[in-house]
Design a protein around this motif. Sequence first.
Motif, PDB file in Angstrom:
ATOM      1  N   THR A 209       0.827  -1.202   0.000  1.00 45.34           N
ATOM      2  CA  THR A 209       0.000   0.000   0.000  1.00 45.34           C
ATOM      3  C   THR A 209       0.861   1.251   0.000  1.00 45.34           C
ATOM      4  O   THR A 209       2.088   1.188   0.045  1.00 45.34           O
ATOM      5  N   ALA A 210       0.215   2.417  -0.040  1.00 44.69           N
ATOM      6  CA  ALA A 210       0.930   3.682  -0.213  1.00 44.69           C
ATOM      7  C   ALA A 210       1.863   4.005   0.942  1.00 44.69           C
ATOM      8  O   ALA A 210       2.788   4.812   0.781  1.00 44.69           O
ATOM      9  N   ASP A 211       1.658   3.388   2.100  1.00 45.49           N
ATOM     10  CA  ASP A 211       2.550   3.624   3.231  1.00 45.49           C
ATOM     11  C   ASP A 211       3.780   2.726   3.189  1.00 45.49           C
ATOM     12  O   ASP A 211       4.590   2.724   4.114  1.00 45.49           O
ATOM     13  N   GLY A 212       3.918   1.930   2.129  1.00 40.69           N
ATOM     14  CA  GLY A 212       5.071   1.059   1.989  1.00 40.69           C
ATOM     15  C   GLY A 212       4.948  -0.256   2.717  1.00 40.69           C
ATOM     16  O   GLY A 212       5.889  -1.052   2.713  1.00 40.69           O
ATOM     17  N   GLU A 213       3.807  -0.522   3.333  1.00 40.84           N
ATOM     18  CA  GLU A 213       3.610  -1.769   4.063  1.00 40.84           C
ATOM     19  C   GLU A 213       3.203  -2.895   3.115  1.00 40.84           C
ATOM     20  O   GLU A 213       2.459  -2.681   2.152  1.00 40.84           O
ATOM     21  N   LEU A 214       3.670  -4.099   3.387  1.00 46.47           N
ATOM     22  CA  LEU A 214       3.220  -5.289   2.693  1.00 46.47           C
ATOM     23  C   LEU A 214       2.130  -5.927   3.536  1.00 46.47           C
ATOM     24  O   LEU A 214       2.379  -6.375   4.665  1.00 46.47           O
ATOM     25  N   ARG A 215       0.923  -5.977   3.008  1.00 45.35           N
ATOM     26  CA  ARG A 215      -0.233  -6.436   3.771  1.00 45.35           C
ATOM     27  C   ARG A 215      -0.803  -7.718   3.177  1.00 45.35           C
ATOM     28  O   ARG A 215      -0.841  -7.879   1.950  1.00 45.35           O
ATOM     29  N   SER A 234      -5.620  -0.900  -9.970  1.00 42.90           N
ATOM     30  CA  SER A 234      -4.357  -0.542  -9.302  1.00 42.90           C
ATOM     31  C   SER A 234      -4.473   0.699  -8.428  1.00 42.90           C
ATOM     32  O   SER A 234      -3.463   1.288  -8.057  1.00 42.90           O
ATOM     33  N   ASN A 235      -5.682   1.094  -8.069  1.00 44.19           N
ATOM     34  CA  ASN A 235      -5.882   2.325  -7.304  1.00 44.19           C
ATOM     35  C   ASN A 235      -5.473   2.232  -5.842  1.00 44.19           C
ATOM     36  O   ASN A 235      -5.285   3.262  -5.189  1.00 44.19           O
ATOM     37  N   PHE A 236      -5.318   1.022  -5.307  1.00 43.25           N
ATOM     38  CA  PHE A 236      -5.173   0.873  -3.867  1.00 43.25           C
ATOM     39  C   PHE A 236      -3.836   0.268  -3.442  1.00 43.25           C
ATOM     40  O   PHE A 236      -3.600   0.070  -2.255  1.00 43.25           O
ATOM     41  N   GLY A 237      -2.972  -0.018  -4.396  1.00 39.52           N
ATOM     42  CA  GLY A 237      -1.680  -0.579  -4.062  1.00 39.52           C
ATOM     43  C   GLY A 237      -1.178  -1.463  -5.189  1.00 39.52           C
ATOM     44  O   GLY A 237      -1.820  -1.605  -6.228  1.00 39.52           O
ATOM     45  N   ILE A 238      -0.028  -2.074  -4.970  1.00 37.80           N
ATOM     46  CA  ILE A 238       0.555  -2.992  -5.943  1.00 37.80           C
ATOM     47  C   ILE A 238       0.458  -4.405  -5.379  1.00 37.80           C
ATOM     48  O   ILE A 238       1.051  -4.716  -4.340  1.00 37.80           O
ATOM     49  N   HIS A 487      -6.425   4.682   2.559  1.00 37.28           N
ATOM     50  CA  HIS A 487      -5.217   3.920   2.243  1.00 37.28           C
ATOM     51  C   HIS A 487      -4.245   4.645   1.308  1.00 37.28           C
ATOM     52  O   HIS A 487      -3.071   4.273   1.256  1.00 37.28           O
ATOM     53  N   ASP A 488      -4.714   5.650   0.585  1.00 37.53           N
ATOM     54  CA  ASP A 488      -3.837   6.402  -0.318  1.00 37.53           C
ATOM     55  C   ASP A 488      -4.303   7.848  -0.395  1.00 37.53           C
ATOM     56  O   ASP A 488      -4.728   8.331  -1.447  1.00 37.53           O
ATOM     57  N   HIS A 497      -7.071   4.353 -14.297  1.00 34.73           N
ATOM     58  CA  HIS A 497      -8.431   4.890 -14.320  1.00 34.73           C
ATOM     59  C   HIS A 497      -8.738   5.265 -12.873  1.00 34.73           C
ATOM     60  O   HIS A 497      -9.264   4.470 -12.110  1.00 34.73           O
ATOM     61  N   ASN A 498      -8.414   6.507 -12.556  1.00 35.93           N
ATOM     62  CA  ASN A 498      -8.175   6.898 -11.176  1.00 35.93           C
ATOM     63  C   ASN A 498      -9.436   7.141 -10.366  1.00 35.93           C
ATOM     64  O   ASN A 498     -10.328   7.892 -10.769  1.00 35.93           O
ATOM     65  N   ILE A 499      -9.498   6.485  -9.214  1.00 30.39           N
ATOM     66  CA  ILE A 499     -10.489   6.757  -8.185  1.00 30.39           C
ATOM     67  C   ILE A 499      -9.834   7.714  -7.200  1.00 30.39           C
ATOM     68  O   ILE A 499      -8.874   7.347  -6.519  1.00 30.39           O
ATOM     69  N   ARG A 500     -10.329   8.912  -7.130  1.00 29.31           N
ATOM     70  CA  ARG A 500      -9.693   9.937  -6.301  1.00 29.31           C
ATOM     71  C   ARG A 500     -10.109   9.810  -4.842  1.00 29.31           C
ATOM     72  O   ARG A 500     -11.285   9.510  -4.553  1.00 29.31           O
ATOM     73  N   PRO A 501      -9.188  10.036  -3.919  1.00 31.19           N
ATOM     74  CA  PRO A 501      -9.550   9.981  -2.496  1.00 31.19           C
ATOM     75  C   PRO A 501     -10.561  11.071  -2.152  1.00 31.19           C
ATOM     76  O   PRO A 501     -10.421  12.211  -2.588  1.00 31.19           O
ATOM     77  N   ALA A 502     -11.589  10.704  -1.395  1.00 30.29           N
ATOM     78  CA  ALA A 502     -12.617  11.697  -1.047  1.00 30.29           C
ATOM     79  C   ALA A 502     -13.229  11.331   0.301  1.00 30.29           C
ATOM     80  O   ALA A 502     -13.141  10.205   0.760  1.00 30.29           O
TER      81      ALA A 502
END
Length: 502
Positions: A209-215, A234-238, A487-488, A497-502
């Motif tokens: 995830t965006a904080d660099g954690e492997l979950r 791919s909006n929420f992590g790799i 999470h991001d 195809h971006n889902i923007r944080p809201a």
Amino acid sequence: MQDKNPIPNLGRRRFLGLSLGTAIGAASLMAGCGTPGPTVTPKPTPMPIGTLRERVRGKVLAPDEAGYADEVKGYNLTLERRPRLVVAAAGPADVQAAVQYAATNGLAVAVLATGHQNSVPIDDNTLLVTTRTLRGVTIDKSTSTARVEAGALWQDVVAKSTKVGLAPLNGSTPIVGVVGYTVGGGLSPTLGRAHGYAADHVTSLEVVTADGELRTVNAGSEPDLFFAIRGGKSNFGIVTGMEFRLFPVRTLYAGVLVYPGEAATAVLEAYRSWTATVPDAMSSSVALLRLPDVPAVPEPLRGQLVAQVRISYAGNAAEGAKLVAPLRSAPGPMLDTVTEIPYEQFATIHADPTDPLPAYERTASLSELTSDAIREIVALAGPKAPYPLTMVELRHLGGALARQPEVPNAIATRDAAFTLFTASIGAPTDAAAIKQAQTDLIERLRPWSTGAMFVNFMTTEETTPDQVRDAYSAGLYDRLASIKRRHDPENLFRLNHNIRPA
């Protein structure tokens, strides 16, 4: 949960911009003030490129370095990729280091496995993570599951699963990446109507995830993230690892029925009536296809427009033959390859090209296929079309694809009867004409559109905020945007195809 991050604690504090000295200094300053001032989150300390290279077991490549050009290539050649850096990951820890470097250096993060689907350009403000060397696949026959690494292809899974009599919900081509296909939904042309979307049968994910954690993400751990990734792409992590169910299928009654292009209207009308009668075990599609004039195409079909019905029945051949009989009567096909095949030959059904090519694509979801809709399709893709689109395909949905899985996910096309996908191959000089013809087709079919779109078929022409929002239902998009915010919040994973944080 257990800390799986291999990076030392001190390095992680620097990544978060909260070194011990900074924290103590801030506390002392506030203790000496009568009224605390506004909280200011310190900016993270940038990670030096040398530190990134030290942490990565794979390759870190800049534009002027050998291997960069090959690493950024993808299957679809219409999108240029010029990231500031490429991290060719050799494992999850490399992905973590790459995400942490991007976050501390103000870069967006993109991920590339095979590059079949394009979205937005990848420019100098990007760190690109490639996963193509991570091809590990493990099949567990006792549980009918597969576990794959981030870069595994469907040919890797099918080659192993069929040896023990199991099959996955794979795509039409063996060279598509398993993870990207699945987190985008995964519409299987072989077993989709029988078992649903590939994302419906994911049991566990490993994701950075965006904080660099492997979950480790599943229905019991991080349920919101598990919901969002399966359909949110791919909006929420790799995703670095995935586990999913397999099915006891050894053979298919499958192949193609090919008719002359002049019969397009009759074929589409026959297909419309036929799909209303078939059981869930029958997956199929129909395409108006302009075949190239090359030796690989049977001689009578070279350079011709054809109407092609693709068949995949997950049952015995005798039952399949009875089901297909109406399509073999009138109009009679000029080529019929439908027969019983081993599952490992699934790629012969669509016979998708395997070499990289420049493809321009669009998509829509249809609530029904009417005679009026067929007239519009034939007018813009048939023998007298004003511009020769390479392919216009309708895939039959319904069946298990219309039902929610036991653990719901973010797929938004369950109420559609068909998904439409059009792809044309052409040089950059052809792009404007191709895009206009595809836009005209999508607009003319709007009266039958559900409004939602199948995420894996969305392309560079469907990336605006409004288009992405419309691809999901309003309530579903709002839920995804809320999960994205948690999470991001900085929208690190936005080159999609971006889902923007809201």
